[in-house]
Design a protein around this motif. Structure first.
Motif, PDB file in Angstrom:
ATOM      1  N   GLY A 145      64.305  34.384  -5.120  1.00 30.77           N
ATOM      2  CA  GLY A 145      65.765  34.454  -5.117  1.00 30.77           C
ATOM      3  C   GLY A 145      66.345  35.494  -4.192  1.00 30.77           C
ATOM      4  O   GLY A 145      67.544  35.790  -4.281  1.00 30.77           O
ATOM      5  N   THR A 146      65.558  36.070  -3.319  1.00 32.52           N
ATOM      6  CA  THR A 146      66.076  37.086  -2.401  1.00 32.52           C
ATOM      7  C   THR A 146      67.149  36.475  -1.507  1.00 32.52           C
ATOM      8  O   THR A 146      66.909  35.456  -0.851  1.00 32.52           O
ATOM      9  CB  THR A 146      64.945  37.653  -1.526  1.00 32.52           C
ATOM     10  N   PRO A 147      68.352  37.066  -1.438  1.00 29.88           N
ATOM     11  CA  PRO A 147      69.428  36.483  -0.624  1.00 29.88           C
ATOM     12  C   PRO A 147      69.143  36.634   0.867  1.00 29.88           C
ATOM     13  O   PRO A 147      68.484  37.600   1.294  1.00 29.88           O
ATOM     14  CB  PRO A 147      70.665  37.291  -1.031  1.00 29.88           C
ATOM     15  N   PRO A 148      69.602  35.709   1.690  1.00 33.21           N
ATOM     16  CA  PRO A 148      69.357  35.787   3.135  1.00 33.21           C
ATOM     17  C   PRO A 148      69.880  37.068   3.770  1.00 33.21           C
ATOM     18  O   PRO A 148      69.317  37.554   4.751  1.00 33.21           O
ATOM     19  CB  PRO A 148      70.089  34.556   3.683  1.00 33.21           C
ATOM     20  N   SER A 149      70.959  37.643   3.201  1.00 40.08           N
ATOM     21  CA  SER A 149      71.536  38.855   3.776  1.00 40.08           C
ATOM     22  C   SER A 149      70.594  40.051   3.679  1.00 40.08           C
ATOM     23  O   SER A 149      70.771  41.041   4.385  1.00 40.08           O
ATOM     24  CB  SER A 149      72.850  39.192   3.081  1.00 40.08           C
TER      25      SER A 149
END
Length: 264
Positions: free
Chosen positions: A59-63
């Motif tokens: 779930g790591t966000p792209p940002s």
């Protein structure tokens, strides 16, 4: 008046010198652009490495993905999908980079591609490839994020990735370059948008470190010597200045010669 053939020679010289000056200025500007690119890369590396370490998960966000940022991940290796990257030398010795997916958070299809280290190439085709460490169970991997697998210049696509992996009839595929999208299509996995270059031995679930000392992890970095490009730019601008001065001298002499009557 100057003779016609003298005029033509002067005009040809002026044209040639003009072209030389323009080309030299263009090459000088190109070197300055290369210097600016290397300065920007150096700044990106410093910024990435100064960022707080990132714990990768499905779930790591792209940002959160920043090149050169320290990162770690927990998961299970898919050794059957290991790929060997050819022509990756270490201190002049030929060898391979070992790339293996690490399945994250127990997910069946989400992985990060890990560059695990350098493996020496056998001295002859008769010799077997050194054993690649293949620990089981959950692993904790620490390293740095890369935007992609570093590429090498490739004249042809003779070493293509198989369309489907794994291939039980073959060993690890050996390719010159590895495109993450093509690799995802071949394996059916969903990969994180960046690659993790491992920088230390893996920590296993029982707290012990991976026994894989033969995998060396001194990763090459981009050339950051912007001063060299600035020096080359100065040389090209110097050549352009010489051509421009010669152009002015010839133009001045041509104008003077045209203003004089022919002498017999």
């Amino acid at each position: 008046m100057a003779r016609p053939h003298t005029i033509y020679r002067s005009l040809s010289a002026l044209l040639l010198l003009g072209i030389v000056a323009v080309v030299c200025v263009s090459l000088g500007n190109w070197q300055l652009d290369r210097a600016a690119q290397r300065i920007a890369i150096k700044q990106d590396i410093q910024a990435g490495r100064s960022t707080a370490p990132l714990q990768l998960s499905a779930g790591t966000p792209p940002s959160a993905f920043t090149a050169w940022r320290p990162a770690s991940a927990q998961g299970v290796w898919r050794h059957d999908l290991t790929v060997l990257l050819e022509n990756r030398n270490y201190q002049g010795r030929p060898g391979y980079w070992v790339a293996t997916p690490l399945m994250l958070d127990g997910k069946a299809d989400t992985a990060v591609l890990v560059l695990r280290g350098w493996l020496p190439r056998p001295a002859s085709i008769e010799q077997a490839l050194p054993a690649i460490p293949a620990p089981d169970g959950k692993q904790t991997i620490a390293g740095e994020l890369l935007a992609r697998v570093p590429r090498l210049f490739e004249l042809s696509s003779a070493t293509q990735l198989p369309s489907t992996l794994p291939d039980p009839a073959q060993g690890p595929p050996r390719v010159q370059n590895l495109d993450l999208d093509a690799y995802a299509a071949a394996t059916g996995l969903k990969f994180m948008p960046m690659v993790l270059a491992q920088t230390a031995d893996a920590i296993q679930e029982n707290g012990e470190t991976e026994t894989g000392a033969q995998l060396l992890r001194e990763w090459p970095e981009p050339s950051l010597d912007a001063d060299k490009n600035k020096g080359y730019a100065l040389q090209w601008f110097g050549f352009a200045a010489i051509a421009a001065i010669a152009w002015l001298v010839i133009a001045w002499r041509t104008v003077r010669r045209r203003g004089k009557p022919n002498s017999f």
